[in-house]
Design an enzyme around this catalytic site. Structure first.
Site, PDB file in Angstrom:
ATOM      1  N   THR A  99     -69.965  -5.765  -0.086  1.00  0.00           N
ATOM      2  CA  THR A  99     -70.912  -4.860   0.577  1.00  0.00           C
ATOM      3  C   THR A  99     -70.893  -3.467  -0.054  1.00  0.00           C
ATOM      4  O   THR A  99     -71.938  -2.851  -0.231  1.00  0.00           O
ATOM      5  CB  THR A  99     -70.604  -4.755   2.086  1.00  0.00           C
ATOM      6  OG1 THR A  99     -69.260  -4.335   2.276  1.00  0.00           O
ATOM      7  CG2 THR A  99     -70.803  -6.086   2.769  1.00  0.00           C
ATOM      8  N   THR A 100     -69.701  -3.003  -0.398  1.00  0.00           N
ATOM      9  CA  THR A 100     -69.635  -1.674  -1.015  1.00  0.00           C
ATOM     10  C   THR A 100     -70.321  -1.703  -2.374  1.00  0.00           C
ATOM     11  O   THR A 100     -71.133  -0.832  -2.695  1.00  0.00           O
ATOM     12  CB  THR A 100     -68.165  -1.232  -1.198  1.00  0.00           C
ATOM     13  OG1 THR A 100     -67.470  -1.466   0.010  1.00  0.00           O
ATOM     14  CG2 THR A 100     -68.076   0.224  -1.563  1.00  0.00           C
TER      15      THR A 100
HETATM   16  P1  ADP Z   1     -66.737  -4.651  -1.937  1.00  0.00           P
HETATM   17  O1  ADP Z   1     -67.099  -4.214  -0.563  1.00  0.00           O
HETATM   18  O2  ADP Z   1     -67.852  -4.416  -2.907  1.00  0.00           O
HETATM   19  O3  ADP Z   1     -66.180  -6.019  -1.995  1.00  0.00           O
HETATM   20  P2  ADP Z   1     -64.081  -3.814  -2.610  1.00  0.00           P
HETATM   21  O4  ADP Z   1     -63.421  -2.552  -2.191  1.00  0.00           O
HETATM   22  O5  ADP Z   1     -63.602  -5.077  -2.032  1.00  0.00           O
HETATM   23  O6  ADP Z   1     -65.617  -3.625  -2.384  1.00  0.00           O
HETATM   24  O7  ADP Z   1     -63.928  -3.861  -4.186  1.00  0.00           O
HETATM   25  C1  ADP Z   1     -64.452  -4.907  -4.948  1.00  0.00           C
HETATM   26  C2  ADP Z   1     -64.229  -4.633  -6.414  1.00  0.00           C
HETATM   27  O8  ADP Z   1     -62.842  -4.571  -6.712  1.00  0.00           O
HETATM   28  C3  ADP Z   1     -64.813  -5.743  -7.260  1.00  0.00           C
HETATM   29  O9  ADP Z   1     -65.503  -5.199  -8.355  1.00  0.00           O
HETATM   30  C4  ADP Z   1     -63.582  -6.504  -7.693  1.00  0.00           C
HETATM   31  O10 ADP Z   1     -63.768  -7.187  -8.907  1.00  0.00           O
HETATM   32  C5  ADP Z   1     -62.564  -5.407  -7.819  1.00  0.00           C
HETATM   33  N1  ADP Z   1     -61.207  -5.919  -7.754  1.00  0.00           N
HETATM   34  C6  ADP Z   1     -60.643  -6.634  -6.765  1.00  0.00           C
HETATM   35  N2  ADP Z   1     -59.360  -6.947  -7.082  1.00  0.00           N
HETATM   36  C7  ADP Z   1     -59.105  -6.405  -8.281  1.00  0.00           C
HETATM   37  C8  ADP Z   1     -57.964  -6.357  -9.137  1.00  0.00           C
HETATM   38  N3  ADP Z   1     -56.818  -6.941  -8.807  1.00  0.00           N
HETATM   39  N4  ADP Z   1     -58.083  -5.691 -10.300  1.00  0.00           N
HETATM   40  C9  ADP Z   1     -59.222  -5.088 -10.639  1.00  0.00           C
HETATM   41  N5  ADP Z   1     -60.331  -5.094  -9.885  1.00  0.00           N
HETATM   42  C10 ADP Z   1     -60.279  -5.739  -8.725  1.00  0.00           C
END
Ligand code: ADP
Ligand code: MG
Length: 559
Positions: A99-100
């Site tokens: 969502t973000t």
């Molecule tokens: P959203 O609401 O968009 O899901 P998040 O705060 O969950 O927002 O962040 C999602 C982002 O973080 C994605 O681009 C995902 O690929 C990245 N991400 C999640 N885990 C990791 C990780 N271990 N290393 C690098 N990027 C990550």
């Protein structure tokens, strides 16, 4: 027909109170509003994203990192901003995660568009270019997607863990990912995965490490009377969507009792009716009855005498889940209850967790219902764990249904941004500029991941681009070390649909806003952008002077 013209006087069709903003002012007002929304959630993105604390007007506090939760709690009050909030809501509904990202991409599409509008590129040309770019981006994503077998537990757990990264649930992500994958598997069938069959029961007390999965349904209630059994084996279960009480007459009736016998008769009659209700439950063959409304003390007494476990004030969502899990058909009154309406469970028992009594309905025939008991130290902690778990359930469900994932950490955004630049050359004309702007906009994801991790975004982007130029489609940003690493090898995955849905909704919202050149509002329009404007393109706030005139206040609840 109504008069169309009255001499030379202009015809006024708007009420005096309405406000009208037209042309470039309308466009820039909408763009600013959209960007402000995106800006407000940007710092929460990724493993190193920060949380926000929201306080509503009655003082309730929410601490969260979840985009859609932030935006829906913020009480945003601007039509254009609302459209961006809808992007998050659609994303939440369709896939449960991302969502973000979706909102941040939408904001960046608007921001890029602003530059092109300043260069006198027409909004419809921009819209067309954005649409073509979105389509090309989706195709490019499908090409780099990785196939996942729904039996591959390891990768499903990694997908679950990725969705929890950077959130309150992170500490226990190994345990929780395992439980989440197990839960999704338990309810999956040929039609896909209905996550409504997975109940998350939040239990305050203990630590998140004590979380567990129970096959069946847990109802956060106790049996109504201590005289009822604690436990029923091979239980037949009734669900009553009404009360076991005597309804007071709707009209104010007065009962005139002239002698004591009459009163006694009256009470006896009531008692007989309540006894009858209990007998109806017993006669149908039920061992347990879940009632939506109340149960009169006298009815409780008779039910206990029959050895029946009765539970009152059961939430309708619990009733629905009990019905699905046990095969019971809810009836609106015990008068209608028959043996055919009963469901079954191997065991119904009242048990204690964290000092609270709950009813466990386990060992159900049709095990299409599971309950994930989430434990956490305090209510705020557990609520945020719950939100992360919901995201995780969403991504595992989506993967089981679609069988396609992408490496995370900004890898897909960089990759398709590069593909789009190649594609832009084939478009030509002014639309080419729009496609290039779209490609630039997608880089906001890796850029923000880097910024939130305290890294230099330019260095990170340069490294990522060169890795992808060299054909490494899974090269992403390690937010902990700042290195460019292979996210596939690292086990950081997101479902393909998270990305395609984000691009689709973000593009639609941006295009819709850009095509508007007239805003006619019945009342006041108010929106403010985030206080720190450093990220705005040069000339942004200053140049906007005129258009921003009416946008004070708004977003008051945001911190
Ligand atoms: P959203 O609401 O968009 O899901 P998040 O705060 O969950 O927002 O962040 C999602 C982002 O973080 C994605 O681009 C995902 O690929 C990245 N991400 C999640 N885990 C990791 C990780 N271990 N290393 C690098 N990027 C990550
Ligand atoms: Mg997420």
């Amino acid at each position: 027909m109504a008069q169309q013209q009255m001499g030379n006087q202009p015809l006024i069709v708007l009420s005096e109170d309405s406000q009208r903003t037209s042309g470039e002012d309308a466009q820039s007002m909408n763009v600013q509003a959209g960007k402000a929304v995106a800006e407000s959630v940007r710092t929460t993105l990724g493993p190193k994203g920060m949380d926000k604390m929201l306080v509503d007007s009655s003082g309730n506090v929410i601490v969260t990192n979840d985009g859609v939760t932030l935006l829906s709690e913020m009480e945003i009050d601007h039509p254009a901003a609302d459209m961006i909030v809808e992007v998050a809501e659609t994303q939440e509904e369709e896939v449960g995660d991302g969502t973000t990202s979706a909102v941040v991409v939408a904001g960046e599409l608007l921001s890029q568009a602003e530059d092109l509008l300043d260069q006198d590129i027409h909004a419809t040309t921009l819209a067309q270019g954005y649409r073509e770019a979105a389509e090309a981006a989706t195709e490019a994503l499908e090409e780099i997607a990785i196939d996942v077998d729904e039996d591959d537990t390891e990768i499903l757990e990694q997908i679950a863990a990725t969705a929890m990264t950077g959130k309150g649930a992170e500490n226990a992500k190994d345990l929780l990912s395992g439980l989440i994958v197990e839960a999704v598997r338990a309810v999956a069938d040929d039609d896909g995965v209905d996550t409504d069959n997975i109940k998350v029961e939040k239990v305050v007390g203990g630590s998140v490490e004590n979380s567990e999965l129970v096959e069946g349904v847990i109802v956060d209630k106790e049996r109504v009377s201590e005289n009822m059994p604690y436990f029923a084996e091979d239980a037949d279960i009734a669900i009553v969507d009404g009360d076991l009480e005597i309804k007071e007459t709707e009209i104010d009736a007065e009962v005139n009792v002239t002698d004591p016998d009459q009163l006694e008769q009256f009470l006896e009659q009531e008692e007989a009716q309540l006894r009858e209700m209990a007998e109806q439950v017993a006669d149908a063959g039920a061992d347990v009855v879940f009632v939506d409304g109340g149960i009169d003390d006298m009815a409780q007494h008779y039910l206990a005498q029959e050895g029946i476990i009765a539970v009152r004030r059961v939430k309708s969502s619990d009733q629905a889940q009990l019905a699905r899990a046990t095969g019971a058909t809810p009836v609106s009154s015990v008068d209608d209850l028959t043996e055919d309406d009963l469901g079954a469970a191997g065991s119904v028992a009242q048990k204690e967790i964290a000092g609270d009594q709950r009813i466990f309905v386990e060992d159900v025939d049709d095990a299409k219902a599971v309950t994930l008991i989430l434990r956490g130290g305090t209510e705020h902690v557990i609520d945020e764990i719950d939100r992360a778990v919901e995201d995780s359930l969403g991504v595992v469900r989506t993967t089981v249904e679609d069988g396609k994932v992408l490496a995370g950490g900004g890898a897909p955004e960089i990759d398709i941004s590069l593909s789009l630049r190649d594609y832009a050359d084939s478009v030509g004309g002014r639309e080419q500029l729009a496609v290039e702007a779209f490609a630039d906009a997608l880089e906001v994801i890796p850029r923000t991941l880097a910024e939130n991790a305290g890294l230099d975004p330019i260095d990170s982007l340069v490294e990522l681009r060169s890795a992808h130029d060299g054909g490494d489609t899974a090269a992403g940003l390690d937010a902990y070390t700042g290195d460019t690493i292979d996210m596939d090898a690292e086990g950081v995955y997101e479902p393909l649909r998270v990305k395609t849905q984000a691009i689709e909704s973000a593009t639609e919202a941006a295009v819709m806003l850009l095509r508007i050149d007239d805003v006619i509002a019945a009342g006041d329009l108010a929106v403010s952008h985030d206080d720190d404007d450093e990220d705005m393109p040069a000339g942004g706030p200053g140049g906007m002077g005129g258009g921003m005139g009416g946008m004070g206040g708004g977003m008051g609840g945001m911190m």
